[in-house]
Scaffold this motif. Structure first.
Motif, PDB file in Angstrom:
ATOM      1  N   PRO A   1      63.265  16.018 -31.820  1.00  0.00           N
ATOM      2  CA  PRO A   1      62.181  15.108 -32.210  1.00  0.00           C
ATOM      3  C   PRO A   1      62.196  13.769 -31.488  1.00  0.00           C
ATOM      4  O   PRO A   1      61.178  13.080 -31.434  1.00  0.00           O
ATOM      5  CB  PRO A   1      62.409  14.923 -33.722  1.00  0.00           C
ATOM      6  N   SER A   2      63.345  13.388 -30.908  1.00  0.00           N
ATOM      7  CA  SER A   2      63.412  12.119 -30.187  1.00  0.00           C
ATOM      8  C   SER A   2      62.953  12.243 -28.738  1.00  0.00           C
ATOM      9  O   SER A   2      62.843  11.239 -28.031  1.00  0.00           O
ATOM     10  CB  SER A   2      64.838  11.566 -30.232  1.00  0.00           C
ATOM     11  N   ALA A   3      62.705  13.467 -28.283  1.00  0.00           N
ATOM     12  CA  ALA A   3      62.245  13.673 -26.911  1.00  0.00           C
ATOM     13  C   ALA A   3      60.765  13.337 -26.780  1.00  0.00           C
ATOM     14  O   ALA A   3      60.020  13.347 -27.760  1.00  0.00           O
ATOM     15  CB  ALA A   3      62.493  15.116 -26.479  1.00  0.00           C
ATOM     16  N   GLN A   4      60.352  13.045 -25.564  1.00  0.00           N
ATOM     17  CA  GLN A   4      58.938  12.872 -25.253  1.00  0.00           C
ATOM     18  C   GLN A   4      58.427  14.182 -24.659  1.00  0.00           C
ATOM     19  O   GLN A   4      58.931  14.641 -23.631  1.00  0.00           O
ATOM     20  CB  GLN A   4      58.730  11.733 -24.246  1.00  0.00           C
ATOM     21  N   ILE A   5      57.434  14.777 -25.313  1.00  0.00           N
ATOM     22  CA  ILE A   5      56.875  16.043 -24.847  1.00  0.00           C
ATOM     23  C   ILE A   5      55.489  15.778 -24.286  1.00  0.00           C
ATOM     24  O   ILE A   5      54.610  15.274 -24.992  1.00  0.00           O
ATOM     25  CB  ILE A   5      56.738  17.076 -25.992  1.00  0.00           C
ATOM     26  N   ILE A   6      55.290  16.116 -23.019  1.00  0.00           N
ATOM     27  CA  ILE A   6      53.955  16.090 -22.428  1.00  0.00           C
ATOM     28  C   ILE A   6      53.589  17.523 -22.082  1.00  0.00           C
ATOM     29  O   ILE A   6      54.330  18.212 -21.375  1.00  0.00           O
ATOM     30  CB  ILE A   6      53.893  15.212 -21.169  1.00  0.00           C
TER      31      ILE A   6
ATOM     32  N   ALA B   1      42.398  21.619 -28.122  1.00  0.00           N
ATOM     33  CA  ALA B   1      42.033  21.118 -29.449  1.00  0.00           C
ATOM     34  C   ALA B   1      42.676  21.952 -30.547  1.00  0.00           C
ATOM     35  O   ALA B   1      43.145  21.422 -31.566  1.00  0.00           O
ATOM     36  CB  ALA B   1      40.514  21.111 -29.603  1.00  0.00           C
ATOM     37  N   THR B   2      42.720  23.258 -30.345  1.00  0.00           N
ATOM     38  CA  THR B   2      43.374  24.137 -31.318  1.00  0.00           C
ATOM     39  C   THR B   2      44.865  23.825 -31.398  1.00  0.00           C
ATOM     40  O   THR B   2      45.452  23.771 -32.487  1.00  0.00           O
ATOM     41  CB  THR B   2      43.166  25.612 -30.930  1.00  0.00           C
ATOM     42  N   ALA B   3      45.484  23.615 -30.239  1.00  0.00           N
ATOM     43  CA  ALA B   3      46.911  23.271 -30.212  1.00  0.00           C
ATOM     44  C   ALA B   3      47.165  21.961 -30.958  1.00  0.00           C
ATOM     45  O   ALA B   3      48.128  21.852 -31.735  1.00  0.00           O
ATOM     46  CB  ALA B   3      47.396  23.166 -28.773  1.00  0.00           C
ATOM     47  N   LYS B   4      46.305  20.971 -30.742  1.00  0.00           N
ATOM     48  CA  LYS B   4      46.483  19.686 -31.418  1.00  0.00           C
ATOM     49  C   LYS B   4      46.420  19.848 -32.934  1.00  0.00           C
ATOM     50  O   LYS B   4      47.178  19.201 -33.667  1.00  0.00           O
ATOM     51  CB  LYS B   4      45.412  18.700 -30.945  1.00  0.00           C
ATOM     52  N   ASN B   5      45.523  20.686 -33.401  1.00  0.00           N
ATOM     53  CA  ASN B   5      45.444  20.950 -34.843  1.00  0.00           C
ATOM     54  C   ASN B   5      46.738  21.574 -35.361  1.00  0.00           C
ATOM     55  O   ASN B   5      47.203  21.256 -36.468  1.00  0.00           O
ATOM     56  CB  ASN B   5      44.265  21.874 -35.155  1.00  0.00           C
TER      57      ASN B   5
ATOM     58  N   ASN C   1      55.727  13.817 -31.491  1.00  0.00           N
ATOM     59  CA  ASN C   1      56.264  13.412 -30.184  1.00  0.00           C
ATOM     60  C   ASN C   1      55.621  14.174 -29.032  1.00  0.00           C
ATOM     61  O   ASN C   1      56.222  14.344 -27.970  1.00  0.00           O
ATOM     62  CB  ASN C   1      57.785  13.598 -30.149  1.00  0.00           C
ATOM     63  N   ILE C   2      54.384  14.645 -29.234  1.00  0.00           N
ATOM     64  CA  ILE C   2      53.693  15.456 -28.225  1.00  0.00           C
ATOM     65  C   ILE C   2      52.453  14.717 -27.730  1.00  0.00           C
ATOM     66  O   ILE C   2      51.670  14.201 -28.532  1.00  0.00           O
ATOM     67  CB  ILE C   2      53.256  16.816 -28.804  1.00  0.00           C
ATOM     68  N   ARG C   3      52.281  14.690 -26.412  1.00  0.00           N
ATOM     69  CA  ARG C   3      51.044  14.175 -25.822  1.00  0.00           C
ATOM     70  C   ARG C   3      50.405  15.297 -25.011  1.00  0.00           C
ATOM     71  O   ARG C   3      51.067  15.898 -24.149  1.00  0.00           O
ATOM     72  CB  ARG C   3      51.322  12.966 -24.928  1.00  0.00           C
ATOM     73  N   VAL C   4      49.142  15.591 -25.266  1.00  0.00           N
ATOM     74  CA  VAL C   4      48.425  16.660 -24.583  1.00  0.00           C
ATOM     75  C   VAL C   4      47.564  16.056 -23.475  1.00  0.00           C
ATOM     76  O   VAL C   4      46.780  15.137 -23.718  1.00  0.00           O
ATOM     77  CB  VAL C   4      47.538  17.451 -25.567  1.00  0.00           C
ATOM     78  N   ILE C   5      47.717  16.582 -22.265  1.00  0.00           N
ATOM     79  CA  ILE C   5      46.906  16.184 -21.114  1.00  0.00           C
ATOM     80  C   ILE C   5      45.988  17.345 -20.771  1.00  0.00           C
ATOM     81  O   ILE C   5      46.457  18.450 -20.484  1.00  0.00           O
ATOM     82  CB  ILE C   5      47.776  15.845 -19.882  1.00  0.00           C
ATOM     83  N   GLU C   6      44.689  17.102 -20.798  1.00  0.00           N
ATOM     84  CA  GLU C   6      43.726  18.155 -20.497  1.00  0.00           C
ATOM     85  C   GLU C   6      43.279  18.078 -19.036  1.00  0.00           C
ATOM     86  O   GLU C   6      43.159  17.000 -18.467  1.00  0.00           O
ATOM     87  CB  GLU C   6      42.507  18.026 -21.408  1.00  0.00           C
TER      88      GLU C   6
END
Length: 280
Positions: free
Chosen positions: A147-152, A162-166, A175-180
């Motif tokens: 959980p302390s990691a940065q996930i891109i 959008a489905t993944a973000k839900n 800790n997740i950032r989604v780049i489209e």
């Protein structure tokens, strides 16, 4: 011997092997690979990997929650637009697909998703980059493992993202950032925002040239203990050729071939290059 569920399936186009060819290759791999118990492995690092990661049988609480989300996706018949980037081209042909169909055909099976979890849980990479979010199941495992990691995570299809973000919201993963967008357009920009790439999971364009391009771009930012994981390394002649070139790269000191995925290490303290094929 049991072929992992959902991984041997009919393939069309892009020079991929047929189901029968893949099954034959898998049987050959199973019969010739090291037995996965560490016997005869003359590498302390790989022996440790086998004992403490590959053969770790522990069940973590997050497994159940993520697999519940996977089950929900398999039952979700909502249709979404999925652009086809044309195996590396910039064509975007939109196809309507049910979320359930994507979940059944495109998601990494539990066995491999949980292996990714154990890799992150054991080695504790801080900056993790995933090429190919899909519906976010593997991303969720990567996130929950540290959980302390940065996930891109990068995804070319907006409605899939959008489905993944839900799903991330449902699992309370923060800790997740989604780049489209197309990897070809924005990977370098994303990499430039990171101090290093400590773990990369490449599950995107399954062609030789793009795969090697991604490898080279990621290599420039690889941390000293970086781990690169390539999906579907034996699914086509192109992917096998790409895997062969990656293994031969002078910066690569150690590889582990698990048939459906390949692991790449850059251990500068290792003076002799080693390649292992291990049964999993």
């Amino acid at each position: 011997m049991r072929i992992p569920e959902g991984r041997i399936k009919p393939l069309r186009g892009r020079g991929m092997y047929s189901s029968a060819q893949l099954a034959f290759k898998y049987v050959k791999y199973w019969l010739t690979a090291s037995n996965g118990k560490g016997h005869g492995i003359h590498s302390p690092f790989v022996f440790d990997f086998i004992n403490n990661v590959l053969n770790d049988k522990r069940e973590f609480d997050s497994f159940r929650f993520i697999e519940n989300v996977r089950a929900g996706l398999r039952d979700n018949d909502t249709e979404i637009n999925v652009p086809d980037f044309g195996a590396g081209s910039r064509m975007q042909l939109h196809n309507k697909r049910k979320i359930s169909a994507i979940a059944r055909s495109s998601l990494k099976p539990k066995k491999f998703s949980q292996l990714l979890f154990r890799i992150v849980h054991y080695y504790k990479p801080k900056n993790i980059l995933e090429l190919g979010t899909s519906l976010g199941i593997t991303t969720s495992y990567l996130s929950a493992a540290n959980p302390s990691a940065q996930i891109i995570t990068m995804e070319g299809a907006p409605e899939v993202a959008a489905t993944a973000k839900n799903n991330f919201k449902q699992l309370h993963l923060s800790n997740i950032r989604v780049i489209e967008g197309n990897f070809d357009d924005n990977l370098l920009s994303v990499i430039s925002q990171l101090s290093s790439v400590d773990l990369a999971f490449i599950d995107g364009n399954h062609r030789k040239a793009p795969t090697l391009d991604y490898f080279c771009q990621l290599l420039a930012a690889a941390g000293r203990s970086a781990i690169f994981i390539f999906d579907d390394i034996h699914w086509s002649r192109e992917m096998e050729a790409a895997w062969g070139e990656i293994k031969a790269h002078p910066s690569v000191t150690l590889t582990v071939d698990l048939f459906f995925i390949g692991l790449v290490f850059f251990r500068t303290e290792q003076k002799i290059k080693q390649d292992f094929v291990i049964r999993f």
